[in-house]
Design a protein around this motif. Structure first.
Motif, short mmCIF file in Angstrom:
data_model
loop_
_atom_site.label_atom_id
_atom_site.label_comp_id
_atom_site.label_asym_id
_atom_site.label_seq_id
_atom_site.Cartn_x
_atom_site.Cartn_y
_atom_site.Cartn_z
N ALA A 36 0.81 -1.22 0.00
CA ALA A 36 0.00 0.00 0.00
C ALA A 36 0.84 1.27 0.00
O ALA A 36 0.33 2.35 0.34
N ASP A 37 2.10 1.17 -0.40
CA ASP A 37 2.99 2.32 -0.34
C ASP A 37 3.25 2.98 -1.69
O ASP A 37 4.30 3.57 -1.93
N LEU A 38 2.29 2.88 -2.58
CA LEU A 38 2.24 3.69 -3.79
C LEU A 38 0.94 4.48 -3.76
O LEU A 38 -0.07 4.02 -3.22
N SER A 39 0.94 5.67 -4.36
CA SER A 39 -0.32 6.40 -4.46
C SER A 39 -1.35 5.55 -5.18
O SER A 39 -2.54 5.55 -4.84
N LEU A 40 -0.89 4.78 -6.16
CA LEU A 40 -1.76 3.92 -6.96
C LEU A 40 -2.44 2.85 -6.13
O LEU A 40 -3.53 2.38 -6.48
N THR A 41 -1.81 2.46 -5.01
CA THR A 41 -2.38 1.40 -4.17
C THR A 41 -2.93 1.94 -2.86
O THR A 41 -3.21 1.18 -1.94
N GLY A 42 -3.08 3.27 -2.78
CA GLY A 42 -3.77 3.84 -1.64
C GLY A 42 -2.94 4.59 -0.63
O GLY A 42 -3.46 5.00 0.41
N CYS A 43 -1.67 4.82 -0.90
CA CYS A 43 -0.84 5.53 0.06
C CYS A 43 -1.33 6.98 0.23
O CYS A 43 -1.58 7.67 -0.76
N LYS A 44 -1.45 7.43 1.48
CA LYS A 44 -1.99 8.75 1.77
C LYS A 44 -0.95 9.72 2.34
O LYS A 44 -1.13 10.94 2.26
N ASP A 45 0.14 9.20 2.92
CA ASP A 45 1.07 10.11 3.60
C ASP A 45 2.27 10.52 2.75
O ASP A 45 3.07 11.35 3.18
N PHE A 46 2.42 9.97 1.56
CA PHE A 46 3.39 10.48 0.58
C PHE A 46 2.92 10.04 -0.79
O PHE A 46 2.05 9.17 -0.93
N SER A 47 3.49 10.62 -1.83
CA SER A 47 3.04 10.31 -3.19
C SER A 47 4.17 9.74 -4.04
O SER A 47 5.35 9.99 -3.78
N THR A 48 3.78 8.98 -5.06
CA THR A 48 4.75 8.32 -5.97
C THR A 48 4.30 8.51 -7.42
O THR A 48 3.99 7.56 -8.12
N PRO A 49 4.28 9.75 -7.92
CA PRO A 49 3.71 10.01 -9.24
C PRO A 49 4.44 9.33 -10.40
O PRO A 49 3.81 8.95 -11.39
N ASN A 50 5.74 9.16 -10.29
CA ASN A 50 6.50 8.59 -11.40
C ASN A 50 6.29 7.09 -11.52
O ASN A 50 6.11 6.56 -12.62
N ILE A 51 6.32 6.41 -10.37
CA ILE A 51 6.03 4.98 -10.39
C ILE A 51 4.58 4.75 -10.82
O ILE A 51 4.29 3.87 -11.64
#
Length: 457
Positions: A36-51
């Motif tokens: 859950a540590d990608l924005s794509l999989t629901g991460c809320k406390d940091f973002s991963t736009p490139n991945i």
């Protein structure tokens, strides 16, 4: 499959539409990343736009898995395209002369007949002796380290298998400002290399966000809103990796190669007990047969292959599929390599659904899946078996053990697991009593919650 078959198998170029212009192939692998540590999989406390871009412009496999819940055997499966238990590489390590057997046909060797120039950038963890290092296993270039982890900052003294090397030459640690940056610099250098018109296969094997928990001050400053210190450091490490993935994507775009570069992103296993990662709804962490140990986000982008962006695929994908898919995209016949992975080119282009059985084994714990049904088997100290049964469709977080309720289904899955094991061999090394006992303990139903899970690494 022995390497002698390589000359008679992979030299056969198929009539594939991709053969005329085989794509560059880039596999980006994170280390111990939480599901859950990608924005794509629901991460809320940091973002991963490139991945996230890789998945949003391609396919996001929501039910994807690696073949082991720990680093080394998971990577052995990926590099060989076959269940690593076929060659006894079942447990973590390796040490001494252990490692990926030299007779294994690696993905780099299999792609050679199509002219691919292959490289490993980053963590290897598949053997330390010269015959088991990347250059001896079919890769032309290796910039990285042999061990399972190392510092993100420069070492002040020799560190053995943690030392960075570049094509067999030790790298002066003064080159390293931050490891994730250095690895990306090496990837960029090799993508820009003159290959005489040949395509490349690159395994960009980041160490992030594996321990040690080390981040740059400038990245920590971006996450002051995260109160937990370890989670803040994890966020900084993840966003630094995402920034570097962005650097690689920007370069590929500038070279005009985005359409015909097949890009995969995944983690080598689920989030670990010691890095403050988040596996979301999936029970368990790295090292377990719970979903949190082996379920990972798998992203793929490849417009030239007919792939439409924004696809979600809930078919059960496997990290081994990358090898088989790369072979098909390169126009190579892999039929005699006896791969355990599946060619996903039709799924990528057409969204074709598929089904398959899956299996895992590492020491005292094993598991098997058929459809939505999953069986976990624990070998107790007295060599007796304990079984846990789950319906992932109704209970994705594996909270209800149904073994007693459905004995016939439990028996059928036991037989399925035994059939799979009959094709494997005994492990060639173990991990010691502590890890074996943790395998048993962490699969008790009363180990509930992240704190309890993290107490059993």
């Amino acid at each position: 499959m022995l390497k002698r078959l390589l000359t008679t198998v992979s030299t056969i170029i198929t009539a594939s539409a991709f053969a005329a212009s085989p794509p560059n192939i880039l596999v980006i692998m994170a280390d111990d990343m939480g599901y859950a540590d990608l924005s794509l999989t629901g991460c809320k406390d940091f973002s991963t736009p490139n991945i996230d871009r890789i998945g949003s412009e391609g396919v996001f496999f929501t039910d994807a898995h690696v073949t082991a819940g720990v680093c080394a055997p998971s990577r052995a499966g990926f590099v060989s395209g076959r269940y690593q238990q076929r060659v006894g590489f079942e447990c973590n390590g390796p040490g001494g002369k252990q490692g990926l057997p030299t007779e294994v046909v690696t993905i780099a060797e299999a792609l050679q007949p199509a002219g691919y120039v292959s490289s490993v950038i980053g963590k290897w963890h598949l053997g330390y002796t010269e015959d088991k290092q990347p250059i001896a296993q079919g890769f032309k270039h290796f910039s990285g380290f042999l061990k399972g982890s190392r510092s993100y900052f420069p070492y002040s003294k020799d560190s053995g298998t943690k030392n960075l090397t570049r094509d067999g030459v030790k790298v002066d640690e003064s080159e390293v400002t931050y490891l994730t940056d250095w690895l990306t610099d090496e990837a960029i250098r090799l993508i820009n290399e003159d290959r005489g018109g040949n395509p490349y296969f690159m395994f960009l094997s980041y160490n992030a966000p594996h321990t040690p928990m080390e981040a740059l001050d400038e990245d920590l400053a971006k996450h002051t809103q995260i109160a937990d210190e370890k989670r803040r450091t994890y966020a900084a490490m993840m966003t630094r990796m995402d920034d570097n993935v962005g650097r690689v994507l920007k370069l590929i775009e500038e070279r005009g190669e985005m359409d015909n570069t097949m890009i995969f992103y995944l983690s080598d296993n689920g989030g670990a007990y010691n890095n403050s990662s988040d596996n979301g709804q999936w029970r368990g962490i790295k090292g377990s047969k719970w979903e949190g140990g082996h379920r990972v986000p798998l992203l793929c982008r490849w417009p030239q292959g007919g792939m439409k962006g924004g696809q979600l695929c809930d078919s059960p994908a496997l990290s081994l599929d990358i090898y088989a898919t790369a072979m098909a995209a390169a126009g190579l016949d892999a039929s005699e390599l006896e791969l355990d992975g599946s060619d996903l080119t039709k799924t990528l282009a057409e969204g074709t659904a598929f089904n398959r059985d899956l299996a895992w084994r590492r020491g005292a714990a094993a598991a098997v899946r058929h459809g939505s049904w999953k069986l976990i088997r624990v070998t107790e100290l007295d060599e007796s078996y304990r079984y846990l049964l789950f319906d992932l469709k109704e209970d994705p977080s594996e909270t209800k053990d149904l073994a007693a309720k459905y004995p016939e289904r439990c028996a059928a899955l036991q037989k399925q697991l035994a059939n799979w094991e009959s094709l494997m061999i005994e492990r060639k090394w173990g991990e010691g009593k502590k890890w074996e006992n943790n395998q048993r303990a962490k699969h008790n139903m009363d180990v509930i919650g992240r704190d309890a899970e993290r107490s059993l690494p």
